[in-house]
Scaffold this motif. Sequence first.
Motif, PDB file in Angstrom:
ATOM      1  N   LYS A   8       0.847  -1.198   0.000  1.00  0.00           N
ATOM      2  CA  LYS A   8       0.000   0.000   0.000  1.00  0.00           C
ATOM      3  C   LYS A   8       0.883   1.250   0.000  1.00  0.00           C
ATOM      4  N   GLU A   9       1.865   1.216   0.844  1.00  0.00           N
ATOM      5  CA  GLU A   9       2.770   2.362   0.952  1.00  0.00           C
ATOM      6  C   GLU A   9       3.514   2.600  -0.371  1.00  0.00           C
ATOM      7  N   LEU A  10       3.830   1.492  -1.029  1.00  0.00           N
ATOM      8  CA  LEU A  10       4.578   1.608  -2.296  1.00  0.00           C
ATOM      9  C   LEU A  10       3.667   1.891  -3.489  1.00  0.00           C
ATOM     10  N   GLY A  11       2.363   1.839  -3.254  1.00  0.00           N
ATOM     11  CA  GLY A  11       1.409   2.027  -4.359  1.00  0.00           C
ATOM     12  C   GLY A  11       1.429   0.843  -5.322  1.00  0.00           C
ATOM     13  N   GLN A  12       1.664  -0.368  -4.767  1.00  0.00           N
ATOM     14  CA  GLN A  12       1.781  -1.561  -5.617  1.00  0.00           C
ATOM     15  C   GLN A  12       0.763  -2.633  -5.195  1.00  0.00           C
ATOM     16  N   GLU A  13      -0.413  -2.174  -4.735  1.00  0.00           N
ATOM     17  CA  GLU A  13      -1.390  -3.154  -4.232  1.00  0.00           C
ATOM     18  C   GLU A  13      -1.939  -4.077  -5.318  1.00  0.00           C
ATOM     19  N   GLN A  14      -1.792  -3.659  -6.592  1.00  0.00           N
ATOM     20  CA  GLN A  14      -2.281  -4.500  -7.687  1.00  0.00           C
ATOM     21  C   GLN A  14      -1.655  -5.897  -7.670  1.00  0.00           C
ATOM     22  N   LEU A  15      -0.528  -6.047  -6.973  1.00  0.00           N
ATOM     23  CA  LEU A  15       0.159  -7.348  -6.963  1.00  0.00           C
ATOM     24  C   LEU A  15      -0.631  -8.409  -6.199  1.00  0.00           C
ATOM     25  N   LEU A  16      -1.620  -7.942  -5.400  1.00  0.00           N
ATOM     26  CA  LEU A  16      -2.445  -8.926  -4.686  1.00  0.00           C
ATOM     27  C   LEU A  16      -3.870  -8.961  -5.250  1.00  0.00           C
ATOM     28  N   LYS A  17      -4.014  -8.397  -6.417  1.00  0.00           N
ATOM     29  CA  LYS A  17      -5.336  -8.277  -7.028  1.00  0.00           C
ATOM     30  C   LYS A  17      -6.061  -9.619  -7.193  1.00  0.00           C
ATOM     31  N   PHE A  18      -5.291 -10.669  -7.459  1.00  0.00           N
ATOM     32  CA  PHE A  18      -5.926 -11.958  -7.726  1.00  0.00           C
ATOM     33  C   PHE A  18      -5.822 -12.918  -6.545  1.00  0.00           C
ATOM     34  N   GLU A  19      -5.606 -12.363  -5.356  1.00  0.00           N
ATOM     35  CA  GLU A  19      -5.358 -13.271  -4.227  1.00  0.00           C
ATOM     36  C   GLU A  19      -6.532 -14.216  -3.975  1.00  0.00           C
ATOM     37  N   LYS A  20      -7.745 -13.753  -4.326  1.00  0.00           N
ATOM     38  CA  LYS A  20      -8.915 -14.620  -4.085  1.00  0.00           C
ATOM     39  C   LYS A  20      -8.913 -15.832  -5.012  1.00  0.00           C
ATOM     40  N   GLY A 184       4.875   2.633 -13.909  1.00  0.00           N
ATOM     41  CA  GLY A 184       5.624   2.335 -12.684  1.00  0.00           C
ATOM     42  C   GLY A 184       4.975   1.262 -11.817  1.00  0.00           C
ATOM     43  N   LYS A 185       3.984   0.555 -12.382  1.00  0.00           N
ATOM     44  CA  LYS A 185       3.332  -0.504 -11.600  1.00  0.00           C
ATOM     45  C   LYS A 185       4.024  -1.835 -11.898  1.00  0.00           C
ATOM     46  N   VAL A 186       4.408  -2.539 -10.834  1.00  0.00           N
ATOM     47  CA  VAL A 186       5.062  -3.832 -11.022  1.00  0.00           C
ATOM     48  C   VAL A 186       4.049  -4.813 -11.613  1.00  0.00           C
ATOM     49  N   LEU A 187       4.521  -5.607 -12.586  1.00  0.00           N
ATOM     50  CA  LEU A 187       3.616  -6.521 -13.296  1.00  0.00           C
ATOM     51  C   LEU A 187       3.582  -7.898 -12.631  1.00  0.00           C
ATOM     52  N   LEU A 188       2.512  -8.614 -12.910  1.00  0.00           N
ATOM     53  CA  LEU A 188       2.414 -10.019 -12.498  1.00  0.00           C
ATOM     54  C   LEU A 188       2.643 -10.871 -13.736  1.00  0.00           C
ATOM     55  N   GLU A 189       3.456 -11.912 -13.642  1.00  0.00           N
ATOM     56  CA  GLU A 189       3.602 -12.783 -14.814  1.00  0.00           C
ATOM     57  C   GLU A 189       2.632 -13.958 -14.732  1.00  0.00           C
ATOM     58  N   GLU A 190       2.186 -14.219 -13.512  1.00  0.00           N
ATOM     59  CA  GLU A 190       1.082 -15.148 -13.278  1.00  0.00           C
ATOM     60  C   GLU A 190       0.259 -14.507 -12.172  1.00  0.00           C
ATOM     61  N   LYS A 191      -0.956 -15.011 -11.966  1.00  0.00           N
ATOM     62  CA  LYS A 191      -1.778 -14.390 -10.919  1.00  0.00           C
ATOM     63  C   LYS A 191      -1.078 -14.427  -9.569  1.00  0.00           C
ATOM     64  N   GLY A 192      -0.259 -15.442  -9.384  1.00  0.00           N
ATOM     65  CA  GLY A 192       0.425 -15.592  -8.097  1.00  0.00           C
ATOM     66  C   GLY A 192       1.932 -15.436  -8.215  1.00  0.00           C
ATOM     67  N   ARG A 193       2.375 -14.715  -9.236  1.00  0.00           N
ATOM     68  CA  ARG A 193       3.835 -14.556  -9.385  1.00  0.00           C
ATOM     69  C   ARG A 193       4.185 -13.200  -9.995  1.00  0.00           C
ATOM     70  N   VAL A 194       5.075 -12.481  -9.308  1.00  0.00           N
ATOM     71  CA  VAL A 194       5.499 -11.160  -9.768  1.00  0.00           C
ATOM     72  C   VAL A 194       6.462 -11.313 -10.957  1.00  0.00           C
ATOM     73  N   ALA A 195       6.309 -10.422 -11.954  1.00  0.00           N
ATOM     74  CA  ALA A 195       7.223 -10.471 -13.106  1.00  0.00           C
ATOM     75  C   ALA A 195       8.569  -9.892 -12.690  1.00  0.00           C
ATOM     76  N   SER A 196       9.596 -10.665 -12.890  1.00  0.00           N
ATOM     77  CA  SER A 196      10.939 -10.159 -12.574  1.00  0.00           C
ATOM     78  C   SER A 196      11.883 -10.608 -13.669  1.00  0.00           C
ATOM     79  N   SER A 197      13.000  -9.946 -13.760  1.00  0.00           N
ATOM     80  CA  SER A 197      13.953 -10.331 -14.798  1.00  0.00           C
ATOM     81  C   SER A 197      15.375 -10.159 -14.276  1.00  0.00           C
ATOM     82  N   PRO A 198      16.331 -10.854 -14.901  1.00  0.00           N
ATOM     83  CA  PRO A 198      17.712 -10.743 -14.447  1.00  0.00           C
ATOM     84  C   PRO A 198      18.166  -9.287 -14.452  1.00  0.00           C
ATOM     85  N   ASN A 199      18.936  -8.897 -13.431  1.00  0.00           N
ATOM     86  CA  ASN A 199      19.231  -7.464 -13.249  1.00  0.00           C
ATOM     87  C   ASN A 199      20.468  -6.975 -14.024  1.00  0.00           C
ATOM     88  N   GLY A 200      20.696  -7.555 -15.200  1.00  0.00           N
ATOM     89  CA  GLY A 200      21.789  -7.087 -16.041  1.00  0.00           C
ATOM     90  C   GLY A 200      23.056  -7.910 -15.854  1.00  0.00           C
TER      91      GLY A 200
END
Length: 405
Positions: A8-20, A184-200
């Motif tokens: 909530k503080e980070l403004g990234q609550e969409q990451l739990l959008k599919f928790e149900k 600036g919103k972090v993406l989900l690659e699956e409903k239960g998984r945050v999209a991340s990529s190797p950091n260079g």
Amino acid sequence: MNIREKLKELGQEQLLKFEKDLTKEELSILEKQLETIDFSYLDELNKKAEPDIREVSPIKAMTRKEIEERKLEFKKVGLDALRKGDVGLLLVAGGMGTRLGSDHPKGVYNIGKTKDVFIFQRLFENALEVVKECGRMMPFFIMTSEKNDEETKAFLEEKNYFGYDKNYIRFFVQEMAPCVDFNGKVLLEEKGRVASSPNGNGGMFKSLLKNKEAYKLLQSSGVKWLNIFAVDNVLQKVGDPVFVGATIKGQYQVGAKVIRKANPYEKVGVICKRGGSPSVIEYVDLTEDMATAVDEQGERLYNFGVIFNYLYDIDLLYKIKDEKLPLHIVTKKVSFVNDEGELVKPQEPNAHKFEYLNVDLVEFASSVLPFEVIREEEFAPIKNKEGVDSVESAQKLLELNGYIL
Ligand code: UTP
């Protein structure tokens, strides 16, 4: 603070959008991932890029003419170092290869026409040529990422490392960074998984040191130099004795293989000096004046592009391992789950990734040798599916050099 409050503080609550929609177990996996994600990468989005005002000046490359004249001398020094076990290899293969568009590690890509010729195979075969010449194996470190580690290891094990002694090979995994959309919103690659990529590819040495097995081999082998190279150039020589010898002989801290640019505007990073330090300037930052500037002999002053094949003094790598590198924001295609919960595979770049780049390490060296290689003989990168730097262009170059594909 629990994870919900943090989001909530980070403004990234969409990451739990599919928790149900998630099972208890899936939700707990997502929560664990959220706890480990380094959200500080996102701070970079709000930083205003400071213009680089350092003065740019040319740096002299060692040209083919000089290399040919001194080849035997360099080769002797290089082979001596290789025979003493002073040289190790570090392949950075943690990238996603999104431009190539394959879901597998780039190295497992088969570029053969009538037989199997895998990208990894080309690199191992080139390393084995040097092994044959110097009579000993070089420690061979391979950086993967959590996205391709398992598949890379399984593939190379199945292929018996193309004849390379596996006792000299160590894998290590690099770090990841979250992927964000253009808002600036972090993406989900699956409903239960945050999209991340190797950091260079810039954090490779630190990641190597964190891996116990890799570190043990680095220590016990006592290598003094690391040849760091990318996965995609299927023609590059690795552990090249002449290159090693020229770098050692000239007492440089870093050797960088470079090619003569095909034209002033070719899209390669150009080796130069900035504020007196060795540096690589991106082609977009090269002004028209700089691109076309010539010396008294009519030679272009900024005419040598790096090909991601470096020889680093290991002491320098240790010394700079904790230095802060600039964080680059790159724009790429990232698959994501949309608001409706459907998986979208974008055709165009849709997201930002955060990367530390190897090229930025050059700036910490007190001296760098730009070592010219002949493009047609040593530069066949596979970046794209078609066109420039593609499978087809690399195949052509391999055939020109006598390889049967
Ligand atoms: P590229 O810049 O070509 O990136 O990597 P990439 O991720 O492989 O490919 P694209 O841009 O998505 O198409 C140059 C080298 O750096 C490695 C790659 O594996 C390649 O050898 N690399 C890149 C890493 O090891 N880690 C990374 O996070 C990024």
